[in-house]
Write an enzyme that holds these catalytic residues in place. Structure first.
Site, PDB file in Angstrom:
ATOM      1  N   GLN A  12      -3.197  39.900  21.467  1.00  0.00           N
ATOM      2  CA  GLN A  12      -1.982  39.374  20.592  1.00  0.00           C
ATOM      3  C   GLN A  12      -2.241  38.139  19.938  1.00  0.00           C
ATOM      4  OE1 GLN A  12       1.765  38.755  22.015  1.00  0.00           O
ATOM      5  NE2 GLN A  12       2.755  39.389  20.051  1.00  0.00           N
ATOM      6  N   ARG A  36     -12.308  44.934  27.024  1.00  0.00           N
ATOM      7  CA  ARG A  36     -12.505  46.697  26.930  1.00  0.00           C
ATOM      8  C   ARG A  36     -12.090  46.830  25.218  1.00  0.00           C
ATOM      9  NH1 ARG A  36     -10.290  47.659  32.172  1.00  0.00           N
ATOM     10  NH2 ARG A  36     -12.031  48.055  33.437  1.00  0.00           N
ATOM     11  N   ASP A  53     -16.435  39.868  30.851  1.00  0.00           N
ATOM     12  CA  ASP A  53     -15.198  40.112  31.964  1.00  0.00           C
ATOM     13  C   ASP A  53     -14.815  38.653  32.618  1.00  0.00           C
ATOM     14  OD1 ASP A  53     -13.604  40.707  34.278  1.00  0.00           O
ATOM     15  OD2 ASP A  53     -15.060  42.155  35.016  1.00  0.00           O
ATOM     16  N   TYR A 143       3.259  38.147  37.652  1.00  0.00           N
ATOM     17  CA  TYR A 143       2.766  37.188  36.589  1.00  0.00           C
ATOM     18  C   TYR A 143       3.136  36.119  36.568  1.00  0.00           C
ATOM     19  CZ  TYR A 143       2.670  36.138  31.386  1.00  0.00           C
ATOM     20  OH  TYR A 143       2.267  35.524  30.213  1.00  0.00           O
TER      21      TYR A 143
HETATM   22  C1  AKB Z   1       5.598  38.935  28.488  1.00  0.00           C
HETATM   23  O1  AKB Z   1       6.547  39.335  28.208  1.00  0.00           O
HETATM   24  O2  AKB Z   1       5.013  38.957  29.845  1.00  0.00           O
HETATM   25  C2  AKB Z   1       4.896  37.654  27.849  1.00  0.00           C
HETATM   26  C3  AKB Z   1       5.509  36.327  28.348  1.00  0.00           C
HETATM   27  C4  AKB Z   1       6.742  35.667  27.939  1.00  0.00           C
HETATM   28  O3  AKB Z   1       4.507  35.786  28.849  1.00  0.00           O
HETATM   29  N1  AKB Z   1       5.048  37.938  26.322  1.00  0.00           N
END
Ligand code: AKB
Length: 320
Positions: A12, A36, A53, A143
């Site tokens: 994105q 990919r 990669d 994350y």
């Molecule tokens: C997500 O929603 O994981 C990302 C972010 C806020 O880092 N767009």
């Protein structure tokens, strides 16, 4: 002369940042790298493209040597929602990928590295309104964990090796060119595509969910402005808070209805609601404003108008 590599260039942010960098530094000097996803024609026709990669150090190093790269924008990452479904993959891609890029930058004496962090570094212990730059970082997602660890790693490479690494904590990013994949803030993009195509959308967070967001032109501007700032102005080597606007899912629906009155949005929260509820509702980005002049342009109404215009045009051309 800048010789730039963009990892995650088919994603994105990467797909639009690469084009902006090519306008600025010349197509041949900005190498787009994906993994990919097939690159768009625009990406392939405007400069070199390579498959790499990021978890495989050699594949990155080969491209750095081949093109004599001196700056990397390292964007390749697994986002929050996929990261909760596949936490091991998120750790592998986000941490090993960043470590490989920093090591290559150190060994080859690269001039500068940009790496995006995220508002996902914050968790429930941080104030959710006007979350300050130095709030406590206890994220609840894998994350977020990789983003906190990544910020500390970047800071370490700066202090220990003098590597000029720069970073911003992005909020949700809204864009019309390439859809995001696997994030919690994806609803704020999907809603536009479905509004234009189907006049209906089922939103995976509650109507009253408020999150900070940013429109793509401000997102690319944040990266480029920070990378171009004189290093004497950069005091933060973990990552800077930045934001563009904050709104609820319901407010976004109402704004879209101004242009598409028949649009209907239904709210069916899923597992991503819990992630959204752990993140800031608004962000204090005054440190970035003071230090390197961060100044976003887009707020909700202008962004909505622009998104609908762009997607309506693409829909009419059969390109959505
Ligand atoms: C997500 O929603 O994981 C990302 C972010 C806020 O880092 N767009």
């Amino acid at each position: 002369m800048e010789r730039i590599l963009v990892t995650g260039a088919t994603g994105q942010i990467g797909s639009e940042l690469t084009i902006e960098l090519r306008k600025k530094y010349g197509g041949e000097n900005v190498i787009a790298a994906g993994h990919r996803r097939k690159p768009s024609e625009k990406l392939v026709n405007s400069g070199p493209f390579e498959y790499i990669d990021v978890t495989d150090r050699e594949s990155v190093e080969k491209v750095v040597k081949k093109y004599d790269i001196n700056i990397i924008y390292h964007l390749a990452a697994v986002l929050s929602a996929i990261g909760e479904e596949k936490p091991q993959l998120a750790w592998k891609v986000n941490m090993n990928g960043l470590y490989n890029v920093l090591e290559i930058a150190r060994e080859h004496g690269l001039v500068r590295v940009f790496w995006p962090s995220s508002m996902a570094v914050f968790g429930q212990e941080a104030p959710r309104i006007n979350t300050p730059q130095d709030a406590v970082l206890i994220p609840r997602t894998m994350y977020g964990v990789t983003k906190v660890a990544g910020e500390l790693l970047c800071n370490y490479y700066f202090l220990r090796f003098g590597l000029d690494v720069r970073s911003v904590r992005y909020p949700g990013v809204i864009s019309s060119e390439t859809p995001p994949g696997g994030g919690t803030t994806d609803y704020a993009v999907e809603i536009f595509y479905d509004a234009v195509k189907n006049k209906r959308y089922t939103c995976f967070v509650r109507e009253d969910t408020v999150l900070p967001m940013m429109y793509m032109p401000d997102c690319t501007k944040a990266a480029i402005d920070l990378m171009e700032a004189d290093s004497s102005r950069i005091t933060c080597r973990t990552s800077y808070n930045v934001t563009g606007m904050s709104f609820s899912a319901g407010e976004l629906t109402s704004e879209i209805k101004r242009y598409i009155p028949e649009f209907e949005c239904e709210y069916k929260p899923d597992f991503r609601q819990k992630i959204a509820d752990s993140w800031p509702m608004s962000i204090d980005d005054s440190v970035a404003r003071e230090e390197w002049g961060w100044n976003p342009t887009y707020e909700l109404s202008v962004m909505t108008k622009d998104m609908i215009e762009k997607l309506t045009k693409r829909f009419a051309e059969g390109n959505l």
